[in-house]
Design a protein around this motif. Structure first.
Motif, short mmCIF file in Angstrom:
data_model
loop_
_atom_site.label_atom_id
_atom_site.label_comp_id
_atom_site.label_asym_id
_atom_site.label_seq_id
_atom_site.Cartn_x
_atom_site.Cartn_y
_atom_site.Cartn_z
N ASN A 191 0.84 -1.20 0.00
CA ASN A 191 0.00 0.00 0.00
C ASN A 191 0.87 1.24 0.00
OD1 ASN A 191 -2.36 -1.42 0.09
ND2 ASN A 191 -2.52 -1.39 2.31
N HIS B 6 0.39 5.34 0.29
CA HIS B 6 -0.55 6.39 0.66
C HIS B 6 0.14 7.74 0.58
CE1 HIS B 6 -3.70 3.72 2.15
NE2 HIS B 6 -2.72 2.96 2.66
N ALA C 83 -4.82 9.60 1.02
CA ALA C 83 -5.33 9.17 -0.28
C ALA C 83 -4.43 8.13 -0.89
CB ALA C 83 -5.45 10.37 -1.22
N LYS C 84 -5.00 7.27 -1.74
CA LYS C 84 -4.23 6.32 -2.53
C LYS C 84 -4.73 6.39 -3.97
CE LYS C 84 -7.07 2.41 -1.13
NZ LYS C 84 -7.06 1.07 -0.60
N GLN D 237 -8.55 6.95 -5.65
CA GLN D 237 -9.49 7.45 -4.64
C GLN D 237 -10.00 8.83 -5.04
OE1 GLN D 237 -7.96 7.35 -0.66
NE2 GLN D 237 -9.64 8.60 0.15
N ASP D 238 -11.31 9.06 -4.83
CA ASP D 238 -11.92 10.37 -5.11
C ASP D 238 -11.61 11.32 -3.96
OD1 ASP D 238 -12.92 9.31 -7.41
OD2 ASP D 238 -14.94 8.98 -6.62
N GLN E 78 -9.53 13.37 -8.39
CA GLN E 78 -9.17 11.99 -8.10
C GLN E 78 -7.66 11.84 -8.24
OE1 GLN E 78 -10.23 9.17 -11.18
NE2 GLN E 78 -10.76 7.63 -9.64
#
Length: 178
Positions: free
Chosen positions: A124, A126, A139-140, A143-144, A150
């Motif tokens: 992951n 971020h 956020a990643k 993602q909105d 986005q």
């Protein structure tokens, strides 16, 4: 002994006589007005409206006193549609429709996010961003975010944001903090 004869006129005959008298009077009045107009009006008075229509102001363009005036018919200077020949066998020319102006896509709202930091995990990744009110958002990719933005992609040097409605992209360079 005298006899007197009385004539009675029928209402239909009386109506016909009145209509005929009205027609004769109308014709006479029309003829009288047209002859009075020609004799009473001087040339200078009659050319003044013609000069206003044509825009000429020079006395050289006015005819001499007593000469007959040429009729000036108003001319149409601009034609909006082509004139079609009604008696030709060829079809009339097609009138092209004016092109439709392309509508500009709506503008994306102002990009108000600031880079704070990132966290690289094993699977992951971020990014931490701050909005205009200094709130931190995690956020990643995919993602909105706020205002229709986005996070489209990220690598070690660049973040790419895309506005969902317009497709407009915004890039944010990142790197090591000093």
């Amino acid at each position: 002994m005298t006899t007197t004869a009385t004539f009675t006129i029928s209402p239909a005959l009386r109506r016909r006589v009145l209509i005929l008298a009205g027609l004769v009077f109308t014709l006479w009045a029309t003829w009288k007005v047209s002859t009075e107009d020609a004799t009473d009006t001087t040339v200078s008075e009659r050319t003044a409206p013609a000069q206003r229509r044509t825009g000429s102001k020079s006395p050289a363009n006015t005819p001499a006193t007593g000469s007959a005036l040429a009729l000036e018919w108003p001319m149409r200077t601009e034609q909006r549609q082509p004139v079609a020949d009604l008696f030709s066998l060829a079809p009339p020319p097609a009138i092209a429709a004016p092109p439709v102006a392309a509508l500009a896509p709506p503008a994306a709202p102002a990009f108000k996010l600031k880079y704070v930091g990132r966290l690289d995990g094993s699977d992951n990744k971020h990014v931490f961003l701050a909005d205009d009110k200094d709130r931190v958002i995690q956020a990643k990719v995919g993602q909105d975010l706020a205002d229709g933005w986005q996070l489209a992609s990220m690598n070690s040097k660049l973040l790419v944001f895309r506005h969902i409605a317009t497709g407009q992209e915004q890039t944010m360079p990142i790197g090591t903090l000093p």
